[in-house]
Design a protein around this motif. Structure first.
Motif, PDB file in Angstrom:
ATOM      1  N   ILE A  36      11.160  -2.151   0.785  1.00  0.00           N
ATOM      2  CA  ILE A  36      10.405  -1.176  -0.039  1.00  0.00           C
ATOM      3  C   ILE A  36       9.619  -0.179   1.077  1.00  0.00           C
ATOM      4  N   ILE A  37       8.883  -0.951   1.776  1.00  0.00           N
ATOM      5  CA  ILE A  37       8.016  -0.210   2.985  1.00  0.00           C
ATOM      6  C   ILE A  37       8.862   0.751   3.512  1.00  0.00           C
ATOM      7  N   ASN A  38      10.032   0.399   4.219  1.00  0.00           N
ATOM      8  CA  ASN A  38      10.802   1.021   4.941  1.00  0.00           C
ATOM      9  C   ASN A  38      11.307   2.250   4.238  1.00  0.00           C
ATOM     10  N   GLY A  39      11.494   2.238   2.780  1.00  0.00           N
ATOM     11  CA  GLY A  39      11.942   3.203   2.080  1.00  0.00           C
ATOM     12  C   GLY A  39      10.744   4.185   1.967  1.00  0.00           C
ATOM     13  N   PHE A  40       9.804   3.707   1.906  1.00  0.00           N
ATOM     14  CA  PHE A  40       8.376   4.622   1.613  1.00  0.00           C
ATOM     15  C   PHE A  40       8.440   5.391   3.049  1.00  0.00           C
ATOM     16  N   ASP A  41       8.451   4.688   4.210  1.00  0.00           N
ATOM     17  CA  ASP A  41       8.348   5.336   5.435  1.00  0.00           C
ATOM     18  C   ASP A  41       9.433   6.474   5.769  1.00  0.00           C
ATOM     19  N   ALA A  42      10.765   5.992   5.362  1.00  0.00           N
ATOM     20  CA  ALA A  42      11.807   7.081   5.593  1.00  0.00           C
ATOM     21  C   ALA A  42      11.585   8.236   4.998  1.00  0.00           C
ATOM     22  N   PHE A  43      10.814   8.224   3.658  1.00  0.00           N
ATOM     23  CA  PHE A  43      10.753   9.586   3.042  1.00  0.00           C
ATOM     24  C   PHE A  43       9.163  10.153   3.101  1.00  0.00           C
ATOM     25  N   GLY A  44       8.612   9.602   3.995  1.00  0.00           N
ATOM     26  CA  GLY A  44       7.143  10.133   4.423  1.00  0.00           C
ATOM     27  C   GLY A  44       6.336  10.086   3.247  1.00  0.00           C
ATOM     28  N   VAL A  45       6.308   8.832   2.450  1.00  0.00           N
ATOM     29  CA  VAL A  45       5.601   8.649   1.247  1.00  0.00           C
ATOM     30  C   VAL A  45       4.399   7.820   1.744  1.00  0.00           C
ATOM     31  N   GLY A  46       3.170   8.107   1.929  1.00  0.00           N
ATOM     32  CA  GLY A  46       2.111   7.200   2.462  1.00  0.00           C
ATOM     33  C   GLY A  46       1.071   6.866   1.654  1.00  0.00           C
ATOM     34  N   PHE A  47       0.718   5.719   1.538  1.00  0.00           N
ATOM     35  CA  PHE A  47      -0.556   5.381   0.813  1.00  0.00           C
ATOM     36  C   PHE A  47      -1.680   5.401   1.528  1.00  0.00           C
ATOM     37  N   ASP A  48      -2.855   5.516   1.052  1.00  0.00           N
ATOM     38  CA  ASP A  48      -4.360   5.467   1.697  1.00  0.00           C
ATOM     39  C   ASP A  48      -4.551   3.992   1.900  1.00  0.00           C
ATOM     40  N   GLU A  49      -4.149   3.171   1.218  1.00  0.00           N
ATOM     41  CA  GLU A  49      -4.516   1.787   1.297  1.00  0.00           C
ATOM     42  C   GLU A  49      -3.195   0.820   0.847  1.00  0.00           C
ATOM     43  N   GLY A  50      -3.629  -0.372   1.123  1.00  0.00           N
ATOM     44  CA  GLY A  50      -2.598  -1.652   0.601  1.00  0.00           C
ATOM     45  C   GLY A  50      -1.731  -2.289   1.709  1.00  0.00           C
ATOM     46  N   VAL A  51      -0.761  -2.752   1.112  1.00  0.00           N
ATOM     47  CA  VAL A  51       0.405  -3.349   1.992  1.00  0.00           C
ATOM     48  C   VAL A  51       1.055  -2.369   2.718  1.00  0.00           C
ATOM     49  N   THR A  52       1.071  -2.784   4.038  1.00  0.00           N
ATOM     50  CA  THR A  52       1.649  -1.752   5.024  1.00  0.00           C
ATOM     51  C   THR A  52       2.875  -2.273   5.609  1.00  0.00           C
ATOM     52  N   GLY A  53       3.138  -3.553   5.354  1.00  0.00           N
ATOM     53  CA  GLY A  53       4.339  -4.147   6.171  1.00  0.00           C
ATOM     54  C   GLY A  53       4.664  -5.756   5.629  1.00  0.00           C
ATOM     55  N   PHE A  54       5.378  -6.396   6.034  1.00  0.00           N
ATOM     56  CA  PHE A  54       5.477  -7.898   5.688  1.00  0.00           C
ATOM     57  C   PHE A  54       4.433  -8.484   6.216  1.00  0.00           C
ATOM     58  N   GLY A  55       3.432  -8.887   5.623  1.00  0.00           N
ATOM     59  CA  GLY A  55       2.375  -9.677   6.039  1.00  0.00           C
ATOM     60  C   GLY A  55       1.144  -8.856   6.519  1.00  0.00           C
ATOM     61  N   THR A  56       1.288  -7.318   6.482  1.00  0.00           N
ATOM     62  CA  THR A  56       0.206  -6.845   6.878  1.00  0.00           C
ATOM     63  C   THR A  56      -0.270  -5.747   5.836  1.00  0.00           C
ATOM     64  N   GLU A  57      -1.672  -5.340   5.994  1.00  0.00           N
ATOM     65  CA  GLU A  57      -2.231  -4.572   4.914  1.00  0.00           C
ATOM     66  C   GLU A  57      -3.641  -3.756   5.698  1.00  0.00           C
ATOM     67  N   ASP A  58      -3.931  -2.935   4.889  1.00  0.00           N
ATOM     68  CA  ASP A  58      -5.107  -2.130   5.270  1.00  0.00           C
ATOM     69  C   ASP A  58      -6.156  -1.596   4.142  1.00  0.00           C
ATOM     70  N   GLY A  59      -7.321  -1.834   4.038  1.00  0.00           N
ATOM     71  CA  GLY A  59      -8.190  -1.416   3.093  1.00  0.00           C
ATOM     72  C   GLY A  59      -9.094  -2.495   2.634  1.00  0.00           C
ATOM     73  N   ALA A  60     -10.275  -2.065   1.927  1.00  0.00           N
ATOM     74  CA  ALA A  60     -11.356  -3.014   1.656  1.00  0.00           C
ATOM     75  C   ALA A  60     -11.159  -3.602   0.485  1.00  0.00           C
ATOM     76  N   TYR A  61     -10.063  -3.410  -0.253  1.00  0.00           N
ATOM     77  CA  TYR A  61      -9.894  -4.012  -1.563  1.00  0.00           C
ATOM     78  C   TYR A  61      -8.938  -4.947  -1.772  1.00  0.00           C
ATOM     79  N   GLY A  62      -8.462  -5.526  -0.699  1.00  0.00           N
ATOM     80  CA  GLY A  62      -7.337  -6.620  -0.487  1.00  0.00           C
ATOM     81  C   GLY A  62      -8.007  -8.074  -0.788  1.00  0.00           C
ATOM     82  N   PRO A  63      -7.282  -9.036  -0.731  1.00  0.00           N
ATOM     83  CA  PRO A  63      -5.734  -8.927  -0.303  1.00  0.00           C
ATOM     84  C   PRO A  63      -4.991  -7.837  -1.469  1.00  0.00           C
ATOM     85  N   TYR A  64      -3.999  -7.210  -0.976  1.00  0.00           N
ATOM     86  CA  TYR A  64      -2.986  -6.408  -1.655  1.00  0.00           C
ATOM     87  C   TYR A  64      -1.930  -7.186  -2.363  1.00  0.00           C
ATOM     88  N   THR A  65      -1.691  -8.259  -2.288  1.00  0.00           N
ATOM     89  CA  THR A  65      -0.445  -8.797  -2.556  1.00  0.00           C
ATOM     90  C   THR A  65      -0.887 -10.109  -3.636  1.00  0.00           C
TER      91      THR A  65
END
Ligand code: GLU
Length: 552
Positions: free
Chosen positions: A89-118
């Motif tokens: 899912i993440i690779n699909g978004f990356d391939a098309f340059g669709v970037g979120f401001d926050e949340g899950v960024t990869g398998f087991g990684t994330e970014d943002g102050a409202y997590g965990p995002y899983t």
């Protein structure tokens, strides 16, 4: 009933209160009108084109309002979950340059102050909210077994009740006493936690869907499951807690969720949360090739339903995004004309302008859009994108390309970087064939001449050309020579003249070019022949012409 005691009986391990999480996840400090959106896929390991479409809606809504978009992984349904279903899912978004401001960024990684995002990492939050609902008498344990529930459904079916599910007289565990509950728990009976619905069948809930306008539906009367017997929440309950604590303002999701809105509104209200704004996006449809009917793009039948299809074929991300945004908002094309070089994410996307009735995904249109997009790229960019694509999907071709990058770039520069560029490449997987005649390794000669030119005439044209050819000629000189060849060979340099008087000539200057084109490339349709000949170089060109003469 002492609900407080019941909540302690059911959740002895939960020591926090919802207030704790209210403080931990405070309302976001954003400017007026800023929207907080989320894309919330289940980790299926597959990104559907509809998912990319939905995610674009979220990201563009947030961008257009100065808000925040985030990616949340909804993995509470263990049956559907696959091992590391997140990366695709993440690779699909990356391939098309669709970037979120926050949340899950990869398998087991994330970014943002409202997590965990899983979601599977948020069980304490759900159980804290659930405990508080029990404390208020708004949720209760249900010990009905799977067999009892299916027997109930069968009876409902037989009796023809208008609504099926756990409610009213069917809700057998709704009024168990504290002692009955305690005894069952002590006896080790499994249970789920259910919502104590207080809706009424003949009352309506009304909400405003941003895309569809006002929607009216009967209130929810079902005692929906909030936590399954392993304490893991259902989607319905989990997303309510998450959208609240992640401070989502706009729930944008597929139209298949519309029927669940009354249930969700009831849950938001029971929890004391502000109900978010809703926008239910249309399905991505296609016209079936066989029967011409409009249907949902299907994972099983349509390879283009998977975002990975476009990566494998080598559609540039710009083309896919450009096309998807035309589907999102019909005024995008006007905006694009006025802003031809702007980043697609600068488009002032408006949810209200989305078409509620399914959007039609048309591969042919996407292909046209892509030809346009690629036609205005410069040769360096085309080279680097083809090179990158081929390094993964066509290794032999990659070797050829990179063996002389300058040659390859010059080839890709033919009929490019001018006001009317050629529009014949829509995807990188076509480039191998497109440039094949430039590489002996890929070239298969085909000396077939057009029906209106005899072998003798073709030979005469080619021999004459070898006589007049000079590698130093500029384009005008080159073409003047070709025109001069015409009359002595029985052709005319003047196409109009030929059309007036076809019987007087063997053909016109265009036919001479065709003979030369075939000898040089084995094709009747190519980009600029002068440039092709120049890039092939004197030796290769002469060898091909001689070969053609011999084989005619
Ligand atoms: N996890 C849900 C799904 O995959 C998301 C629905 C929503 O966006 O609320 O359909």
């Amino acid at each position: 009933m002492d609900y407080n005691a019941l909540s302690e009986l059911l959740f002895p391990q939960i020591t926090k209160t919802p207030e704790y999480f209210e403080e931990k996840y405070p309302p976001r400090q954003l400017k007026e009108g800023a929207r907080v959106t989320r894309f919330a896929p289940s980790p299926t390991g597959y990104l559907h084109i509809g998912g990319l479409f939905g995610a674009l809606t979220d990201v563009m809504t947030a961008k257009a309002t100065g808000g925040v978009s985030y990616l949340r992984i909804e993995d509470t349904d263990k049956k559907r979950e696959i091992n590391d279903g997140v990366s695709a899912i993440i690779n699909g978004f990356d391939a098309f340059g669709v970037g979120f401001d926050e949340g899950v960024t990869g398998f087991g990684t994330e970014d943002g102050a409202y997590g965990p995002y899983t979601q599977s990492q948020r069980v304490e939050i759900y159980q804290t909210v659930a405990k508080s609902l029990v404390k208020q008498g708004l949720a209760y344990p249900c010990f009905c077994s799977a067999e009892e529930l299916s027997a109930m459904r069968e009876t409902q079916e037989k009796e023809g009740t208008a609504i099926w599910g756990y409610f009213g007289k069917w809700a057998k565990c709704r009024d168990l006493t504290f002692d009955e509950i305690k005894a069952k728990i002590e006896a080790g009976q499994p249970y789920v936690l259910r919502f104590r619905a207080d809706g009424s069948e003949d009352k309506k809930v009304i909400f405003e869907d941003i895309i569809r306008g006002k929607i009216e539906m009967p209130e929810n009367i079902i005692d929906e499951v909030l936590l399954k017997s392993d304490g893991v929440p259902t989607y319905h309950f989990a997303h309510v807690c998450d959208d609240h604590f992640m401070r989502t303002t706009h729930v944008i999701r597929g139209e298949e969720w519309i029927s669940s809105v009354p249930k969700h509104i009831a849950l938001f209200k029971a929890c004391g949360y502000k109900v978010p704004k809703y926008a239910h996006t249309p399905q991505v449809m296609k016209i079936d090739e066989e029967d011409g009917t409009k249907r949902k793009l299907s994972k099983r039948k349509d390879p283009e339903a998977a975002v990975s299809y476009f990566v494998e074929k080598g559609f540039p991300k710009e083309s896919v995004l450009e096309y998807l945004v035309t589907l999102l908002n019909s005024n995008f094309e006007d905006w694009r004309r006025a802003n031809p070089t702007a980043d697609v994410f600068d488009f002032p996307f408006n949810l209200k302008k989305m078409n509620a009735s399914g959007c039609l995904f048309d591969l042919v249109k996407l292909t046209d859009v892509s030809k346009n997009v690629i036609s205005v790229m410069n040769a360096q960019k085309v080279y680097s994108l083809v090179e990158k694509w081929a390094s993964v999907y066509d290794k032999d071709f990659h070797k050829l390309l990179t063996s002389d990058a300058e040659y390859a770039t010059d080839i890709l520069n033919i009929d490019r970087e001018n006001p009317k560029p050629r529009k014949d490449i829509s995807q990188w997987s076509q480039v191998r064939d497109y440039v094949a005649y430039f590489y002996d390794e890929l070239y298969t000669p085909d000396y077939t001449m057009p029906a209106n030119i005899s072998a003798e005439d073709a030979k005469a044209v080619l021999s004459k050309y070898l006589e007049v050819y000079s590698a130093e000629d500029d384009k005008d000189t080159w073409f003047a020579k070709i025109k001069e060849m015409c009359e002595p060979l029985g052709f005319t340099p003047n196409v109009k003249e030929y059309k007036k008087n076809p019987d007087a000539y063997k053909g016109h200057v265009g036919d001479i070019s065709t003979v030369l084109r075939i000898a040089a490339t084995s094709r009747t349709n190519t980009p600029d022949l002068y440039m092709i000949m120049k890039l092939l170089g004197e030796d290769k060109l002469k060898a091909r012409i001689n070969n053609t003469i011999e084989n005619l």
